[in-house]
Design a protein around this motif. Sequence first.
Motif, PDB file in Angstrom:
ATOM      1  N   PHE A 310      13.752  64.884  -6.216  1.00 37.08           N
ATOM      2  CA  PHE A 310      14.159  66.207  -5.735  1.00 37.08           C
ATOM      3  C   PHE A 310      11.903  66.534  -5.087  1.00 37.08           C
ATOM      4  CE2 PHE A 310      17.333  66.222  -9.185  1.00 37.08           C
ATOM      5  CZ  PHE A 310      18.623  66.643  -8.156  1.00 37.08           C
ATOM      6  N   ARG A 311      12.939  67.762  -3.699  1.00 36.27           N
ATOM      7  CA  ARG A 311      11.601  68.164  -3.472  1.00 36.27           C
ATOM      8  C   ARG A 311      11.581  69.765  -4.095  1.00 36.27           C
ATOM      9  NH1 ARG A 311       9.634  70.387   1.717  1.00 36.27           N
ATOM     10  NH2 ARG A 311      11.618  70.663   2.699  1.00 36.27           N
ATOM     11  N   VAL A 312      10.514  70.424  -4.280  1.00 35.26           N
ATOM     12  CA  VAL A 312      10.396  71.512  -4.763  1.00 35.26           C
ATOM     13  C   VAL A 312       9.550  72.706  -3.998  1.00 35.26           C
ATOM     14  CG1 VAL A 312      10.233  73.574  -6.830  1.00 35.26           C
ATOM     15  CG2 VAL A 312      11.145  71.115  -7.491  1.00 35.26           C
ATOM     16  N   PRO A 313       9.411  72.961  -3.057  1.00 35.73           N
ATOM     17  CA  PRO A 313       8.573  72.898  -2.440  1.00 35.73           C
ATOM     18  C   PRO A 313       7.718  73.801  -2.868  1.00 35.73           C
ATOM     19  CG  PRO A 313      11.096  73.888  -0.959  1.00 35.73           C
ATOM     20  CD  PRO A 313      10.597  73.074  -2.338  1.00 35.73           C
ATOM     21  N   VAL A 314       8.182  75.374  -2.947  1.00 33.95           N
ATOM     22  CA  VAL A 314       7.438  76.355  -4.188  1.00 33.95           C
ATOM     23  C   VAL A 314       8.185  76.163  -4.944  1.00 33.95           C
ATOM     24  CG1 VAL A 314       7.921  78.793  -3.348  1.00 33.95           C
ATOM     25  CG2 VAL A 314       8.410  77.729  -1.503  1.00 33.95           C
ATOM     26  N   THR A 315       6.611  76.477  -5.807  1.00 36.12           N
ATOM     27  CA  THR A 315       6.698  76.479  -7.396  1.00 36.12           C
ATOM     28  C   THR A 315       7.409  77.757  -8.048  1.00 36.12           C
ATOM     29  OG1 THR A 315       4.938  74.878  -7.408  1.00 36.12           O
ATOM     30  CG2 THR A 315       5.727  76.072  -9.700  1.00 36.12           C
ATOM     31  N   PRO A 316       8.266  77.825  -8.263  1.00 35.60           N
ATOM     32  CA  PRO A 316       8.919  79.716  -8.668  1.00 35.60           C
ATOM     33  C   PRO A 316       7.904  80.189  -9.371  1.00 35.60           C
ATOM     34  CG  PRO A 316       9.772  77.574  -9.725  1.00 35.60           C
ATOM     35  CD  PRO A 316       9.144  76.689  -9.327  1.00 35.60           C
ATOM     36  N   ASP A 317       7.750  80.714  -9.687  1.00 39.60           N
ATOM     37  CA  ASP A 317       6.424  82.012  -9.978  1.00 39.60           C
ATOM     38  C   ASP A 317       7.238  83.227 -11.252  1.00 39.60           C
ATOM     39  OD1 ASP A 317       6.689  84.924  -9.561  1.00 39.60           O
ATOM     40  OD2 ASP A 317       6.886  83.209  -7.326  1.00 39.60           O
ATOM     41  N   GLY A 318       8.372  83.169 -11.150  1.00 39.88           N
ATOM     42  CA  GLY A 318       9.254  83.987 -12.377  1.00 39.88           C
ATOM     43  C   GLY A 318      10.699  83.677 -12.270  1.00 39.88           C
ATOM     44  N   ALA A 319      11.036  84.489 -13.163  1.00 35.73           N
ATOM     45  CA  ALA A 319      12.664  84.208 -14.065  1.00 35.73           C
ATOM     46  C   ALA A 319      12.528  82.552 -14.448  1.00 35.73           C
ATOM     47  CB  ALA A 319      13.617  84.353 -12.169  1.00 35.73           C
ATOM     48  N   PHE A 320      14.025  82.127 -13.889  1.00 37.06           N
ATOM     49  CA  PHE A 320      14.083  80.711 -14.743  1.00 37.06           C
ATOM     50  C   PHE A 320      14.688  79.859 -13.905  1.00 37.06           C
ATOM     51  CE2 PHE A 320      15.957  83.842 -17.765  1.00 37.06           C
ATOM     52  CZ  PHE A 320      17.577  83.571 -17.086  1.00 37.06           C
ATOM     53  N   TYR A 321      14.785  80.013 -12.867  1.00 37.82           N
ATOM     54  CA  TYR A 321      15.590  79.131 -11.957  1.00 37.82           C
ATOM     55  C   TYR A 321      13.891  77.953 -11.838  1.00 37.82           C
ATOM     56  CZ  TYR A 321      18.772  82.559 -12.287  1.00 37.82           C
ATOM     57  OH  TYR A 321      19.810  83.511 -12.927  1.00 37.82           O
ATOM     58  N   VAL A 322      14.822  77.104 -10.625  1.00 32.57           N
ATOM     59  CA  VAL A 322      13.943  76.300  -9.773  1.00 32.57           C
ATOM     60  C   VAL A 322      14.946  75.964  -8.707  1.00 32.57           C
ATOM     61  CG1 VAL A 322      12.867  73.506  -9.234  1.00 32.57           C
ATOM     62  CG2 VAL A 322      13.022  74.896 -11.962  1.00 32.57           C
ATOM     63  N   TYR A 323      14.403  76.292  -7.122  1.00 26.24           N
ATOM     64  CA  TYR A 323      15.941  75.737  -6.585  1.00 26.24           C
ATOM     65  C   TYR A 323      14.599  73.976  -5.323  1.00 26.24           C
ATOM     66  CZ  TYR A 323      19.293  77.655  -2.854  1.00 26.24           C
ATOM     67  OH  TYR A 323      20.088  78.229  -2.195  1.00 26.24           O
ATOM     68  N   ALA A 324      15.992  73.475  -5.573  1.00 27.26           N
ATOM     69  CA  ALA A 324      15.107  72.405  -5.216  1.00 27.26           C
ATOM     70  C   ALA A 324      15.551  71.902  -4.195  1.00 27.26           C
ATOM     71  CB  ALA A 324      15.344  71.281  -6.403  1.00 27.26           C
ATOM     72  N   ASP A 325      15.067  71.298  -3.141  1.00 28.94           N
ATOM     73  CA  ASP A 325      15.894  70.492  -1.905  1.00 28.94           C
ATOM     74  C   ASP A 325      16.172  69.133  -2.481  1.00 28.94           C
ATOM     75  OD1 ASP A 325      16.426  69.096   0.647  1.00 28.94           O
ATOM     76  OD2 ASP A 325      14.708  69.786   1.786  1.00 28.94           O
ATOM     77  N   CYS A 326      17.434  68.488  -2.215  1.00 29.44           N
ATOM     78  CA  CYS A 326      18.088  67.560  -2.553  1.00 29.44           C
ATOM     79  C   CYS A 326      18.494  66.573  -1.497  1.00 29.44           C
ATOM     80  CB  CYS A 326      19.489  67.335  -3.560  1.00 29.44           C
ATOM     81  SG  CYS A 326      20.761  68.218  -2.729  1.00 29.44           S
ATOM     82  N   SER A 327      18.159  66.752  -0.254  1.00 26.52           N
ATOM     83  CA  SER A 327      18.263  66.027   0.841  1.00 26.52           C
ATOM     84  C   SER A 327      17.516  64.936   1.048  1.00 26.52           C
ATOM     85  CB  SER A 327      17.747  66.933   2.257  1.00 26.52           C
ATOM     86  OG  SER A 327      16.234  67.285   1.910  1.00 26.52           O
ATOM     87  N   ALA A 328      17.376  64.315  -0.196  1.00 29.56           N
ATOM     88  CA  ALA A 328      17.300  63.075   0.100  1.00 29.56           C
ATOM     89  C   ALA A 328      17.692  62.068  -1.046  1.00 29.56           C
ATOM     90  CB  ALA A 328      15.442  62.875  -0.391  1.00 29.56           C
ATOM     91  N   LEU A 329      18.829  62.685  -1.982  1.00 32.18           N
ATOM     92  CA  LEU A 329      19.044  61.819  -2.759  1.00 32.18           C
ATOM     93  C   LEU A 329      20.515  62.230  -2.171  1.00 32.18           C
ATOM     94  CD1 LEU A 329      17.403  63.928  -6.208  1.00 32.18           C
ATOM     95  CD2 LEU A 329      16.920  61.143  -5.102  1.00 32.18           C
ATOM     96  N   SER A 330      20.974  62.954  -0.988  1.00 30.19           N
ATOM     97  CA  SER A 330      22.753  63.177  -1.038  1.00 30.19           C
ATOM     98  C   SER A 330      22.258  64.144   0.616  1.00 30.19           C
ATOM     99  CB  SER A 330      22.796  63.897  -2.382  1.00 30.19           C
ATOM    100  OG  SER A 330      24.785  64.576  -1.634  1.00 30.19           O
ATOM    101  N   ASP A 331      23.689  64.699   0.443  1.00 33.37           N
ATOM    102  CA  ASP A 331      23.503  65.119   2.073  1.00 33.37           C
ATOM    103  C   ASP A 331      24.389  66.226   2.114  1.00 33.37           C
ATOM    104  OD1 ASP A 331      26.366  63.618   2.218  1.00 33.37           O
ATOM    105  OD2 ASP A 331      25.853  62.858   4.300  1.00 33.37           O
ATOM    106  N   ASP A 332      25.138  65.950   0.483  1.00 30.18           N
ATOM    107  CA  ASP A 332      25.659  67.393   0.399  1.00 30.18           C
ATOM    108  C   ASP A 332      25.436  68.453  -1.204  1.00 30.18           C
ATOM    109  OD1 ASP A 332      28.066  69.119   0.043  1.00 30.18           O
ATOM    110  OD2 ASP A 332      29.600  68.163   0.712  1.00 30.18           O
ATOM    111  N   ALA A 333      25.120  68.847  -1.159  1.00 32.92           N
ATOM    112  CA  ALA A 333      24.809  69.842  -2.593  1.00 32.92           C
ATOM    113  C   ALA A 333      25.920  69.773  -3.315  1.00 32.92           C
ATOM    114  CB  ALA A 333      23.221  70.997  -2.223  1.00 32.92           C
TER     115      ALA A 333
END
Length: 389
Positions: A310-333
């Motif tokens: 996964f690509r995590v382009p921005v390290t989260p600085d708060g909350a308890f979530y990670v928003y990760a780019d899965c396009s290298a692994l699938s074309d449909d999240a």
Amino acid sequence: MNPHLASRLANIAPFHVMELAKRATELERQGRSIIHMGIGEPDFTAAQPVIDAAARAMADGKMQYTSATGIPALREVIANHYRHVYGLDIAPSRIIITAGASAALLLACAALVDKGTEVLMPDPSYPCNRHFVAAFEGQAKMIASGPEQRFQLSDTVVREHWGAATRGVLLASPSNPTGTSIPHDELRKIVATVRERQGFTIVDEIYQGLTYDEAPFSALSLGEDVIVINSFSKYFNMTGWRLGWLVVPESMVPAVEKLAQNLFICASSIAQHAGVACFSPEAISIYEQRKAEFKRRRDFIVPALRQLGFRVPVTPDGAFYVYADCSALSDDADRLTIEMLHEAGVVLVPGLDFGPYTAKSYIRLSYATSMENLQEAVTRLEKFFAARR
């Protein structure tokens, strides 16, 4: 004959997070081991001093209706909290106690959104935010906000997209689904731009207590006209207690109080009396330890996701979530999350709920679960992706 449903329902989409959770629950009924990292709910529950305060309130018979604005003791300790943590002098009279942050957002939109009102918000955003606007026949204008903007609106973007029908902005910092905050200087510029246009600024700060890398600040520091939402659900681990608050300009209090009287009567009296104990030194010490544990989990799962592909382009600085780019692994999240659920027994959420811009290429992970669960989820996903190569 079935009743005719209101046309506004066409503007409110299903909540796919909950649908995925239902699938996971069904698999568990069938005997499958499922690791839940979908719904944003702390695995911790209320601290013991808070539970004790609730028991005392019930034993003392403090279970009647309260004022629609909340019990004075709770409004006062919240004001003291703003003074102690943020150095802000917020009058308790500006603080409205609500049945969770959802009720606070509902009251804010009921007071400010007219038919046809346009409200700017980033895409991706928490889906219910745009639905609150739609419920009052307003229009949420979702603005594509990528990792370059930390998935947030900027002052430049607000200026570019402000139109004749625009009346305000609805922001979240830190954000669900991204865990990213708006830098203080950028938020200050946004507030000034909105103020110039005589609009409203609503900032959802329900994850403000879970800020990890820098000292937290509140948008209330930017002027009395800024409207702030907060909640006992996340930092205070009280999701099912349905308790939150809304801070509004003094001039708005009568209007919001009138709405609260008619729509809710009041927040749970037991939850309110218990909520006072959240701000005791003993309880705050517990919550700060739990916050440190959330940070430890973040620091484990972000590099683990990157290692998985996964690509995590921005390290989260708060909350308890990670928003990760899965396009290298699938074309449909969406398809990928269903496959991970059925084949690996791991629940993650596709970007579908959070807006069209990142719907196909991003997934949201909640690390509001134990470190053991996170480690086991990574092991399962390693095997899942290895089998696909």
